[in-house]
Each structure stands twice: as C-alpha cells, then as structure tokens.
Enzyme design. Structure first.
Site, PDB file in Angstrom:
ATOM      1  N   GLU A   1      50.781  46.958  22.499  1.00  0.00           N
ATOM      2  CA  GLU A   1      49.469  47.580  22.644  1.00  0.00           C
ATOM      3  C   GLU A   1      49.727  49.012  23.084  1.00  0.00           C
ATOM      4  O   GLU A   1      50.293  49.242  24.167  1.00  0.00           O
ATOM      5  CB  GLU A   1      48.605  46.849  23.678  1.00  0.00           C
ATOM      6  CG  GLU A   1      47.249  47.544  23.848  1.00  0.00           C
ATOM      7  CD  GLU A   1      46.245  46.761  24.685  1.00  0.00           C
ATOM      8  OE1 GLU A   1      46.267  45.521  24.638  1.00  0.00           O
ATOM      9  OE2 GLU A   1      45.455  47.418  25.392  1.00  0.00           O
TER      10      GLU A   1
ATOM     11  N   GLU B   1      45.758  39.343  29.861  1.00  0.00           N
ATOM     12  CA  GLU B   1      46.584  40.461  30.355  1.00  0.00           C
ATOM     13  C   GLU B   1      47.147  40.058  31.698  1.00  0.00           C
ATOM     14  O   GLU B   1      46.409  39.546  32.561  1.00  0.00           O
ATOM     15  CB  GLU B   1      45.718  41.698  30.581  1.00  0.00           C
ATOM     16  CG  GLU B   1      45.460  42.521  29.382  1.00  0.00           C
ATOM     17  CD  GLU B   1      44.632  43.738  29.762  1.00  0.00           C
ATOM     18  OE1 GLU B   1      44.664  44.178  30.926  1.00  0.00           O
ATOM     19  OE2 GLU B   1      43.920  44.209  28.888  1.00  0.00           O
TER      20      GLU B   1
ATOM     21  N   HIS C   1      42.745  51.162  26.359  1.00  0.00           N
ATOM     22  CA  HIS C   1      42.644  51.822  27.657  1.00  0.00           C
ATOM     23  C   HIS C   1      41.892  53.137  27.538  1.00  0.00           C
ATOM     24  O   HIS C   1      42.323  54.034  26.829  1.00  0.00           O
ATOM     25  CB  HIS C   1      43.991  52.057  28.345  1.00  0.00           C
ATOM     26  CG  HIS C   1      43.840  52.076  29.833  1.00  0.00           C
ATOM     27  ND1 HIS C   1      43.470  53.198  30.515  1.00  0.00           N
ATOM     28  CD2 HIS C   1      43.922  51.087  30.734  1.00  0.00           C
ATOM     29  CE1 HIS C   1      43.357  52.889  31.791  1.00  0.00           C
ATOM     30  NE2 HIS C   1      43.612  51.623  31.959  1.00  0.00           N
TER      31      HIS C   1
ATOM     32  N   HIS D   1      35.234  43.791  34.167  1.00  0.00           N
ATOM     33  CA  HIS D   1      34.291  44.479  35.049  1.00  0.00           C
ATOM     34  C   HIS D   1      33.007  43.701  35.288  1.00  0.00           C
ATOM     35  O   HIS D   1      32.259  44.019  36.204  1.00  0.00           O
ATOM     36  CB  HIS D   1      34.053  45.909  34.571  1.00  0.00           C
ATOM     37  CG  HIS D   1      35.310  46.705  34.702  1.00  0.00           C
ATOM     38  ND1 HIS D   1      35.958  46.846  35.909  1.00  0.00           N
ATOM     39  CD2 HIS D   1      36.084  47.306  33.784  1.00  0.00           C
ATOM     40  CE1 HIS D   1      37.065  47.544  35.731  1.00  0.00           C
ATOM     41  NE2 HIS D   1      37.168  47.832  34.459  1.00  0.00           N
TER      42      HIS D   1
ATOM     43  N   HIS E   1      42.125  40.274  32.477  1.00  0.00           N
ATOM     44  CA  HIS E   1      43.353  40.619  33.206  1.00  0.00           C
ATOM     45  C   HIS E   1      43.341  39.875  34.540  1.00  0.00           C
ATOM     46  O   HIS E   1      42.527  40.181  35.410  1.00  0.00           O
ATOM     47  CB  HIS E   1      43.378  42.140  33.423  1.00  0.00           C
ATOM     48  CG  HIS E   1      44.619  42.648  34.086  1.00  0.00           C
ATOM     49  ND1 HIS E   1      44.851  43.989  34.290  1.00  0.00           N
ATOM     50  CD2 HIS E   1      45.709  42.022  34.595  1.00  0.00           C
ATOM     51  CE1 HIS E   1      46.026  44.156  34.887  1.00  0.00           C
ATOM     52  NE2 HIS E   1      46.558  42.973  35.100  1.00  0.00           N
TER      53      HIS E   1
ATOM     54  N   ARG F   1      41.546  40.869  42.127  1.00  0.00           N
ATOM     55  CA  ARG F   1      40.416  41.738  42.517  1.00  0.00           C
ATOM     56  C   ARG F   1      39.189  41.524  41.641  1.00  0.00           C
ATOM     57  O   ARG F   1      38.089  41.831  42.052  1.00  0.00           O
ATOM     58  CB  ARG F   1      40.827  43.207  42.523  1.00  0.00           C
ATOM     59  CG  ARG F   1      41.086  43.775  41.160  1.00  0.00           C
ATOM     60  CD  ARG F   1      41.318  45.277  41.222  1.00  0.00           C
ATOM     61  NE  ARG F   1      42.579  45.625  41.853  1.00  0.00           N
ATOM     62  CZ  ARG F   1      43.219  46.775  41.651  1.00  0.00           C
ATOM     63  NH1 ARG F   1      42.678  47.686  40.859  1.00  0.00           N
ATOM     64  NH2 ARG F   1      44.364  47.032  42.218  1.00  0.00           N
TER      65      ARG F   1
ATOM     66  N   THR G   1      45.090  50.029  35.330  1.00  0.00           N
ATOM     67  CA  THR G   1      46.447  50.189  34.799  1.00  0.00           C
ATOM     68  C   THR G   1      46.671  51.660  34.451  1.00  0.00           C
ATOM     69  O   THR G   1      45.864  52.260  33.754  1.00  0.00           O
ATOM     70  CB  THR G   1      46.606  49.310  33.537  1.00  0.00           C
ATOM     71  OG1 THR G   1      46.037  48.034  33.805  1.00  0.00           O
ATOM     72  CG2 THR G   1      48.042  49.154  33.165  1.00  0.00           C
TER      73      THR G   1
ATOM     74  N   ASN H   1      37.031  43.383  26.800  1.00  0.00           N
ATOM     75  CA  ASN H   1      37.604  43.075  28.118  1.00  0.00           C
ATOM     76  C   ASN H   1      36.455  42.898  29.119  1.00  0.00           C
ATOM     77  O   ASN H   1      35.654  43.815  29.318  1.00  0.00           O
ATOM     78  CB  ASN H   1      38.527  44.237  28.520  1.00  0.00           C
ATOM     79  CG  ASN H   1      39.170  44.010  29.870  1.00  0.00           C
ATOM     80  OD1 ASN H   1      38.505  43.583  30.806  1.00  0.00           O
ATOM     81  ND2 ASN H   1      40.451  44.304  29.989  1.00  0.00           N
TER      82      ASN H   1
ATOM     83  N   ARG I   1      44.849  39.728  37.739  1.00  0.00           N
ATOM     84  CA  ARG I   1      45.739  40.560  38.557  1.00  0.00           C
ATOM     85  C   ARG I   1      46.290  39.749  39.712  1.00  0.00           C
ATOM     86  O   ARG I   1      45.645  38.813  40.200  1.00  0.00           O
ATOM     87  CB  ARG I   1      44.982  41.779  39.097  1.00  0.00           C
ATOM     88  CG  ARG I   1      44.564  42.768  38.019  1.00  0.00           C
ATOM     89  CD  ARG I   1      43.942  44.007  38.632  1.00  0.00           C
ATOM     90  NE  ARG I   1      44.944  44.845  39.251  1.00  0.00           N
ATOM     91  CZ  ARG I   1      45.419  45.970  38.714  1.00  0.00           C
ATOM     92  NH1 ARG I   1      44.974  46.404  37.556  1.00  0.00           N
ATOM     93  NH2 ARG I   1      46.338  46.668  39.330  1.00  0.00           N
TER      94      ARG I   1
HETATM   95  N1  PXP Z   1      44.302  47.325  27.544  1.00  0.00           N
HETATM   96  C1  PXP Z   1      45.007  47.154  28.676  1.00  0.00           C
HETATM   97  C2  PXP Z   1      46.425  46.757  28.578  1.00  0.00           C
HETATM   98  C3  PXP Z   1      44.401  47.315  29.949  1.00  0.00           C
HETATM   99  O1  PXP Z   1      45.122  47.127  31.070  1.00  0.00           O
HETATM  100  C4  PXP Z   1      43.039  47.648  30.007  1.00  0.00           C
HETATM  101  C5  PXP Z   1      42.359  47.768  31.346  1.00  0.00           C
HETATM  102  O2  PXP Z   1      42.330  46.524  31.946  1.00  0.00           O
HETATM  103  C6  PXP Z   1      42.339  47.808  28.801  1.00  0.00           C
HETATM  104  C7  PXP Z   1      43.002  47.672  27.583  1.00  0.00           C
HETATM  105  C8  PXP Z   1      40.884  48.166  28.776  1.00  0.00           C
HETATM  106  O3  PXP Z   1      40.737  49.439  29.297  1.00  0.00           O
HETATM  107  P1  PXP Z   1      39.298  50.028  29.551  1.00  0.00           P
HETATM  108  O4  PXP Z   1      38.638  49.174  30.575  1.00  0.00           O
HETATM  109  O5  PXP Z   1      39.551  51.428  29.992  1.00  0.00           O
HETATM  110  O6  PXP Z   1      38.568  49.951  28.220  1.00  0.00           O
END
Ligand code: PXP
Length: 237
Positions: free
Chosen positions: A151, A70, A191, A10, A43, A49, A101, A7, A45
């Site tokens: 998920e 996402e 997550h 960030h 993601h 952001r 989330t 992901n 949003r």
């Molecule tokens: N899966 C989902 C559905 C999420 O919303 C997120 C955060 O955007 C992640 C995985 C990844 O989470 P993390 O950044 O804590 O690894």
C-alpha cells in the site's frame, strides 16, 4: 479503476471519546457497504485507541465485501489475525505517541521479523500488504519478503502545499506503482486522501484499491455516511 476501501476507525474514535457504545463501527461498515464500499478497513492499534478487539471479531462476521485488518507486525497482532482471518492484512508502523500513521514501514531496516510475520500470515492464506513509501529500495525489500501487496503511502502527496510539489509527489506515486507492478506486487494506496486530491491517484494505471478513512467520516458527520461513501466512490471510479 481502483476499488474503495472505507476505513471506519474514526467512527470508533467518536465512540471511544466517551467510552460508550455509540456510534458503532459495525453499523458504519454495514452502511458503507450499502453505499458502495468495496471493502472495509480497520486498524487495531496496540493501544486500542479506537477499534477494539470486539469490533474486529464482529466485522469478520458481518462484512460482506472484504475486510482489511491494519496492524503492526507484533506477535500479539499476528495471533489475532490468524484467529480472526481477515481477507487481507496491511502491516503498518506504529508509534504510541503518533496522532496517525506517519509514514511507511522501513522494510529495508526491518529485517527478518517483518518477513516472518508475512510468511506466517500468508502460510495461513491471509494475503499481506506492506504500507510503504513509494521508494525503490522499500519496494524491492517489500517484494523480497514475499508480500502479495504494497500500500503506497500517499500522505506526502496529500500534504503537499503547492501544485508543483503535488505534481512531484504524484510522479513519485506513479513511478512507485509501475516499479511495484514490475516486481510482481499488487498495489493499493492510502493515507490523507480526500474528495479534492483523490482523483489523480485513482487514475494511476494498475492501482487496485484506495483505503480512505478520515475524509469520508469527517464528511459523514455533516452529510451522512451513505452520501459520503457514494460521493467518494464516484470520484474513485
Ligand atoms: N492506509 C493506512 C495504512 C493507514 O494507516 C490509514 C490511516 O489509518 C489509512 C490508509 C487511511 O488514512 P486516512 O484516514 O487519512 O484516509
């Protein structure tokens, strides 16, 4: 052994801190793939952001593994997904005031609107994954929508403060995975997963993909993205 979805939200978070053009999450996706990522997750949003519309469109053109978008199950996001055509969509709950989330979708309470979003996307041959807590009622409701995947939310496991609490949450994830597989769902998880807590989740039988963001990007700031992805990939595998 599960695959690793990286992901890149960030990377966009750092860019948006200055509303500038760097670092570019598209470049991060390329590097993550070269380092062994099996998929790229972003993601979009509602408040934009971090990831921007431009990012999603460029990722669609550049990602060579698979792109997991996402998003919230809103008409705006469903329209974007139908246009961009990610390889799959993960529907997540979204609240403007949250930092990230905070938990799974309440599929039981969501009713028809969520099921309709699943149907619209899957009729367009975009498989849908529902981000849910590993609870029997949620998994049964997820299966009833026709979604191809769930998920499992690993945040409660990741936040557990003691070994016994962590073991309890791991057992919940194992049972949830078995139940979901029995309902005909394919199972991803994510997550809060880190270099320290990922391995027991990766070892759950039938687990297909782990989506991991913050921990990889946090390490990448210090050691570089390719090394950070390679090290996570080795743990997941
Ligand atoms: N899966 C989902 C559905 C999420 O919303 C997120 C955060 O955007 C992640 C995985 C990844 O989470 P993390 O950044 O804590 O690894």
């Amino acid at each position: 052994m599960p695959t690793l979805g990286v992901n890149i939200d960030h990377v966009a978070t750092v860019r948006q801190a200055r509303r500038t053009v760097e670092p570019d999450p598209i470049a991060a996706a390329v590097l993550a793939e070269l380092a062994g990522a099996d998929g790229i997750t972003a993601h979009l949003r509602e408040d934009r952001r971090h990831i921007q519309d431009r990012d999603v469109r460029l990722l669609r053109q550049t990602v060579r593994t698979h792109l997991n978008l996402e998003m919230a199950a809103t008409p705006e996001m469903v329209a974007i997904a139908l246009e961009v055509r990610p390889d799959y969509v993960t529907l997540v709950p979204e609240r403007r005031e949250e930092v990230t989330t905070e938990g799974g979708l309440d599929v039981v309470a969501a009713g028809d609107r969520l099921a309709q979003a699943v149907t619209r996307l899957q009729q367009a041959e975009i498989p849908v994954s529902l981000f849910v807590d590993a609870e029997a009622a949620q998994l049964q409701a997820a299966a009833a929508t026709g979604a191809r995947f769930v998920e499992l939310h690993t945040g409660t496991y990741a936040n557990a403060l003691t070994d016994s609490a962590r073991e309890r949450e791991l057992a919940v994830l194992k049972e949830g995975t078995a139940l979901a597989l029995g309902l005909g769902l394919r199972v991803n998880a994510g997550h809060g997963l880190t270099y320290w807590n990922v391995q027991p989740v990766a070892q759950i039988p039938g687990m297909e993909e782990l989506n991991i963001g913050h921990s990889i990007i946090a390490r990448a700031v210090l050691v570089g993205l390719e090394r950070a992805v390679r090290e996570m990939k080795a743990l997941v595998a």
